[in-house]
Design a protein around this motif. Structure first.
Motif, PDB file in Angstrom:
ATOM      1  N   SER A 118       0.830  -1.207   0.000  1.00 52.80           N
ATOM      2  CA  SER A 118       0.000   0.000   0.000  1.00 52.80           C
ATOM      3  C   SER A 118       0.863   1.255   0.000  1.00 52.80           C
ATOM      4  N   PHE A 119       1.892   1.264   0.841  1.00 56.03           N
ATOM      5  CA  PHE A 119       2.790   2.422   0.922  1.00 56.03           C
ATOM      6  C   PHE A 119       3.460   2.686  -0.423  1.00 56.03           C
ATOM      7  N   SER A 120       3.963   1.628  -1.046  1.00 46.71           N
ATOM      8  CA  SER A 120       4.684   1.811  -2.310  1.00 46.71           C
ATOM      9  C   SER A 120       3.738   2.187  -3.448  1.00 46.71           C
ATOM     10  N   TYR A 121       2.506   1.624  -3.433  1.00 43.14           N
ATOM     11  CA  TYR A 121       1.573   1.914  -4.539  1.00 43.14           C
ATOM     12  C   TYR A 121       0.998   3.321  -4.450  1.00 43.14           C
ATOM     13  N   PHE A 122       0.608   3.745  -3.243  1.00 46.24           N
ATOM     14  CA  PHE A 122      -0.062   5.034  -3.104  1.00 46.24           C
ATOM     15  C   PHE A 122       0.903   6.210  -2.944  1.00 46.24           C
ATOM     16  N   LEU A 123       2.151   5.953  -2.564  1.00 45.05           N
ATOM     17  CA  LEU A 123       3.089   7.057  -2.351  1.00 45.05           C
ATOM     18  C   LEU A 123       4.289   6.999  -3.297  1.00 45.05           C
ATOM     19  N   VAL A 124       5.016   5.882  -3.283  1.00 47.97           N
ATOM     20  CA  VAL A 124       6.280   5.813  -4.027  1.00 47.97           C
ATOM     21  C   VAL A 124       6.042   5.737  -5.540  1.00 47.97           C
ATOM     22  N   PHE A 125       5.143   4.853  -5.962  1.00 44.08           N
ATOM     23  CA  PHE A 125       4.925   4.666  -7.398  1.00 44.08           C
ATOM     24  C   PHE A 125       4.468   5.946  -8.103  1.00 44.08           C
ATOM     25  N   PRO A 126       3.480   6.701  -7.568  1.00 42.20           N
ATOM     26  CA  PRO A 126       3.106   7.957  -8.241  1.00 42.20           C
ATOM     27  C   PRO A 126       4.270   8.944  -8.352  1.00 42.20           C
ATOM     28  N   MET A 127       5.116   9.013  -7.313  1.00 44.79           N
ATOM     29  CA  MET A 127       6.270   9.911  -7.368  1.00 44.79           C
ATOM     30  C   MET A 127       7.215   9.502  -8.489  1.00 44.79           C
ATOM     31  N   MET A 128       7.485   8.199  -8.600  1.00 41.13           N
ATOM     32  CA  MET A 128       8.399   7.711  -9.627  1.00 41.13           C
ATOM     33  C   MET A 128       7.818   7.947 -11.017  1.00 41.13           C
ATOM     34  N   ALA A 197      19.759   3.201   2.702  1.00 41.81           N
ATOM     35  CA  ALA A 197      19.816   4.395   1.845  1.00 41.81           C
ATOM     36  C   ALA A 197      20.041   3.996   0.389  1.00 41.81           C
ATOM     37  N   ILE A 198      20.872   2.975   0.177  1.00 41.57           N
ATOM     38  CA  ILE A 198      21.122   2.490  -1.186  1.00 41.57           C
ATOM     39  C   ILE A 198      19.853   1.866  -1.764  1.00 41.57           C
ATOM     40  N   VAL A 199      19.165   1.051  -0.938  1.00 42.05           N
ATOM     41  CA  VAL A 199      17.909   0.443  -1.383  1.00 42.05           C
ATOM     42  C   VAL A 199      16.879   1.524  -1.708  1.00 42.05           C
ATOM     43  N   GLY A 200      16.789   2.526  -0.824  1.00 39.12           N
ATOM     44  CA  GLY A 200      15.849   3.615  -1.048  1.00 39.12           C
ATOM     45  C   GLY A 200      16.137   4.372  -2.332  1.00 39.12           C
ATOM     46  N   SER A 201      17.431   4.574  -2.635  1.00 39.72           N
ATOM     47  CA  SER A 201      17.787   5.295  -3.863  1.00 39.72           C
ATOM     48  C   SER A 201      17.488   4.471  -5.107  1.00 39.72           C
ATOM     49  N   CYS A 202      17.527   3.136  -4.966  1.00 35.32           N
ATOM     50  CA  CYS A 202      17.265   2.266  -6.116  1.00 35.32           C
ATOM     51  C   CYS A 202      15.777   2.204  -6.466  1.00 35.32           C
ATOM     52  N   ILE A 203      14.907   2.381  -5.469  1.00 36.76           N
ATOM     53  CA  ILE A 203      13.470   2.239  -5.728  1.00 36.76           C
ATOM     54  C   ILE A 203      12.724   3.561  -5.586  1.00 36.76           C
ATOM     55  N   SER A 204      13.454   4.677  -5.660  1.00 38.82           N
ATOM     56  CA  SER A 204      12.801   5.990  -5.626  1.00 38.82           C
ATOM     57  C   SER A 204      13.426   6.875  -6.691  1.00 38.82           C
ATOM     58  N   ASP A 207      15.601  12.307  -6.757  1.00 38.91           N
ATOM     59  CA  ASP A 207      15.557  13.662  -6.195  1.00 38.91           C
ATOM     60  C   ASP A 207      15.479  13.531  -4.673  1.00 38.91           C
ATOM     61  N   PHE A 208      15.926  14.567  -3.977  1.00 38.73           N
ATOM     62  CA  PHE A 208      16.157  14.472  -2.538  1.00 38.73           C
ATOM     63  C   PHE A 208      14.886  14.160  -1.762  1.00 38.73           C
ATOM     64  N   VAL A 209      13.785  14.827  -2.076  1.00 37.32           N
ATOM     65  CA  VAL A 209      12.532  14.639  -1.324  1.00 37.32           C
ATOM     66  C   VAL A 209      12.016  13.210  -1.493  1.00 37.32           C
ATOM     67  N   SER A 210      11.988  12.720  -2.736  1.00 44.64           N
ATOM     68  CA  SER A 210      11.510  11.360  -2.989  1.00 44.64           C
ATOM     69  C   SER A 210      12.402  10.326  -2.312  1.00 44.64           C
ATOM     70  N   HIS A 211      13.702  10.576  -2.374  1.00 45.67           N
ATOM     71  CA  HIS A 211      14.645   9.653  -1.743  1.00 45.67           C
ATOM     72  C   HIS A 211      14.402   9.569  -0.232  1.00 45.67           C
ATOM     73  N   LEU A 212      14.208  10.730   0.406  1.00 44.63           N
ATOM     74  CA  LEU A 212      13.940  10.744   1.845  1.00 44.63           C
ATOM     75  C   LEU A 212      12.606  10.081   2.179  1.00 44.63           C
ATOM     76  N   SER A 213      11.594  10.276   1.329  1.00 45.88           N
ATOM     77  CA  SER A 213      10.268   9.721   1.607  1.00 45.88           C
ATOM     78  C   SER A 213      10.262   8.203   1.569  1.00 45.88           C
ATOM     79  N   VAL A 214      11.254   7.605   0.919  1.00 46.29           N
ATOM     80  CA  VAL A 214      11.370   6.142   0.902  1.00 46.29           C
ATOM     81  C   VAL A 214      12.368   5.667   1.952  1.00 46.29           C
ATOM     82  N   THR A 215      13.501   6.350   2.056  1.00 46.95           N
ATOM     83  CA  THR A 215      14.568   5.899   2.955  1.00 46.95           C
ATOM     84  C   THR A 215      14.175   6.041   4.420  1.00 46.95           C
TER      85      THR A 215
END
Length: 245
Positions: A118-128, A197-204, A207-215
């Motif tokens: 749910s987190f990845s579909y509603f937040l991360v995926f739209p950002m990407m 942090a590396i995992v977060g950068s790979c799936i976000s 950009d800094f805001v998106s990276h932080l929102s996942v990491t």
């Protein structure tokens, strides 16, 4: 002779439980095929997908999207059944207290996996998606997206985070086995932060805001895992040893 009989009995039980899980998977796969059109319509109505035209570039694209959607639903609803039968298979080798404690893993694992999806579909995926579309527009590219590529991209984003949300249970399980201790977790904290942090950068998006929102959620999950591990370890140490005789 007794060892052979014991092994045969265990293998027979394992076979029976695997058949039950596979049958349940087949039923949920059939149900997934039935409800896939409604799910795909729901996904298409989401804000991230509304401005995108889903094109098909081969006769099989629509079929494969149906099958992929049904497969995801089957995996999602088979997970708790698989976990329960895994617990039931190892149950005879556990004490009553261990059995009650490990049974809680079944709903917890399902809820964590569902939370990650749910987190990845509603937040991360739209950002990407927005980031990738802006990149394509910035170079003057004509955007024509295939439905197969759209869902391939969606699943590549959603599933890794679904699995990552299982981190607290995995760390607790390893602590129960004695493979991890709170002190060992604290020693590896900085390395864990770098890895997350590396995992977060790979799936976000990069950009800094998106990276932080996942990491940040991944790091919070790790800290929650450490807290759970510490509480379990302290209770285990404080518990009185069973008296002999």
């Amino acid at each position: 002779m007794e060892n052979n009989e014991e092994l045969i009995r265990h293998l027979t039980e394992l076979r029976k439980r695997l058949i039950i899980v596979l049958c349940w998977f087949g039923l949920t796969l059939g149900g997934g095929l039935y409800v896939s059109p409604q799910i795909l319509i729901y996904i298409k109505a989401q804000p991230a997908a509304v401005p995108i035209e889903w094109n098909v570039f081969s006769f099989t694209d629509g079929l494969f999207v149906y099958l992929r959607c049904a497969f995801v639903l089957a995996v999602l609803f088979t997970l708790p059944v698989l976990l329960f039968h895994t617990w039931a298979f190892i149950r005879p080798g556990l004490t009553e207290r261990e059995a009650k404690g490990t049974l809680a893993y079944v709903p917890a694992s399902f809820l964590l996996f569902l939370s990650g999806i749910s987190f990845s579909y509603f937040l991360v995926f739209p950002m990407m998606l927005r980031f990738m579309m802006r990149m394509n527009q910035s170079i003057g590219a004509t955007e024509t997206y295939g439905i197969d590529r759209y869902f391939g991209f969606l699943f590549n984003v959603v599933f890794p985070l679904g699995i990552a949300f299982e981190m607290p249970l995995v760390i607790l399980f390893l602590t129960r086995l004695g493979l991890l201790t709170p002190s060992r977790l604290r020693q590896t904290r900085k390395y864990a932060y770098v890895g997350l942090a590396i995992v977060g950068s790979c799936i976000s998006p990069p950009d800094f805001v998106s990276h932080l929102s996942v990491t940040i959620p991944l790091i919070l999950l790790f800290e929650l895992s450490v807290l759970i591990s510490v509480r379990y370890y302290n209770r285990k140490i404080a518990a009185p040893l069973p008296s002999g005789g």
